[in-house]
Write an enzyme that holds these catalytic residues in place. Structure first.
Site: not given
Lengths: 238, 135
Positions: B9-10
């Site tokens: 997600h990052s």
């Protein structure tokens, strides 16, 4: 533009408008059990999808569905992107030969199957599957067994989806972020099931409008869906 | 050769995990991908598909028949679904490892340096990371 394609573009515009109108409602539902982004994400994605559909040059319905799916996939974010968008891209292939009762059923079944597989969710997990499954099953049965016109089948599907949304309230979430809440998820209406219902309602409204008919009222008179209170009806016969 | 994609997600997490795994990876292609494309947290199927194609050697010319297979490591929830969509879209033979993203990426990197490595052997080694005890 084909008549079907024009109807599809109009349907996407209607969905975008509805989701925008319900943005705060969806966010409110999601903030109770999730990360409060469903309204904003869906509104952004459907606005982009409506624009992409409008920009298509003389599309057929399959092309509209594919374009909307791809746009949702890249614009919605979260799990809703692949679930709403990815499934639509996949199911759109069923409409390549045009839209009729048979391909519409195939499209609906493929879409449901993809959502179930991708999300690994089944009925009773407090997800969009709880609205989608009764809608798709009712649509298929109404077409194939009851031999109803597609518009009436769609009306029954919407009715079934509405009951599915209500069913998400008293059950526990087993999938998605709400499942982290465990028993505290009981008593909350699922946002994805709710937006699924809104989409189906708009499809029905646009289809009825295009056909120049009033959207059929089916609630409680449906052969597929019994009265809310069957005992009441039974006692009248006594 | 088997390529590796790290999805988080990052974007920074994906890059950091790839950096750690690359220490053990020799010449193996490791492609980090993550973020919502607007500087926020999330994942985008198109970006993951591009990373799979890059890890498969698609940036180095040749046609689809020359693409290497790819093992994809993912973090949580919607990243798994978006990676699943990307695997379907990509021309390369790609498979998602059911493994913790960091430990799985390191294991996959080591496995990929084996001259006889296959997409199955790399995925199996990545998935073996599920059983790693830390204490």
């Amino acid at each position: 533009m084909t008549e079907d394609g024009a109807a599809a573009v109009a349907a996407v515009a209607a969905v975008a408008e509805r989701i925008e109108a319900e943005r705060d409602h969806l966010t409110e539902l999601d903030s109770a059990i999730g990360d409060a982004d469903h309204g904003g994400n869906m509104a952004r994605g459907w606005a982009a999808a409506a624009e992409a559909a409008r920009d298509l040059d003389d599309p057929d319905t399959g092309t509209v569905a594919k374009t909307v799916g791809k746009t949702l996939m890249s614009e919605v974010g979260g799990a809703s992107g692949p679930l709403f968008g990815g499934s639509l891209v996949f199911a759109a292939a069923e409409l390549d030969g045009g839209v009729d009762a048979e391909t519409a059923v195939a499209f609906a079944e493929t879409y449901l199957e993809k959502v179930e597989d991708r999300g690994d969710a089944r009925v009773g997990d407090q997800t969009m599957v709880d609205a989608l499954t009764p809608a798709v099953h009712t649509f298929k049965k109404s077409i194939e067994t009851d031999d109803l016109p597609p518009i009436e089948a769609l009306a029954k599907a919407v009715d079934a989806a509405e009951r599915g949304v209500a069913f998400t309230v008293p059950i526990r979430a087993r999938k998605g972020r709400a499942s982290y809440l465990g028993w505290r998820s009981v008593g909350h209406q699922d946002p994805g099931a709710t937006s699924t219902l809104f989409i189906l309602e708009e499809l029905l409204a646009v289809a009825a409008d295009r056909l120049g008919v009033d959207a059929p009222e089916t609630d409680a008179t449906s052969p597929t869906i019994p009265d809310e209170d069957p005992d009441e009806g039974a006692s009248e016969d006594d | 050769m088997v390529g590796i994609v790290v999805v988080s997600h990052s974007e920074r997490a994906a890059e950091g995990i790839s950096e750690i795994a690359a220490e053990m990876a020799g010449d193996t292609r490791i492609e980090p991908v993550g973020g919502d494309g607007q500087g926020g947290i999330g994942t985008v199927p198109d970006a993951i598909e591009a990373a799979i194609d890059a890890a498969a050697g698609g940036d180095e010319g040749g046609d689809a028949g020359d693409l290497d297979p790819v093992v994809v490591l993912v973090d949580l929830g919607s990243a798994v679904m978006n990676a699943d969509v990307a695997v379907e879209l990509s021309d390369a033979e790609a498979t998602i490892a059911d493994a913790p993203v960091l430990e799985g990426a390191v294991n996959a990197a080591v496995a990929a340096t084996d001259p006889s490595a296959t997409v199955e052997s790399v995925r199996e080694q990545a998935e073996a990371a599920r059983d790693v005890d830390k204490l």
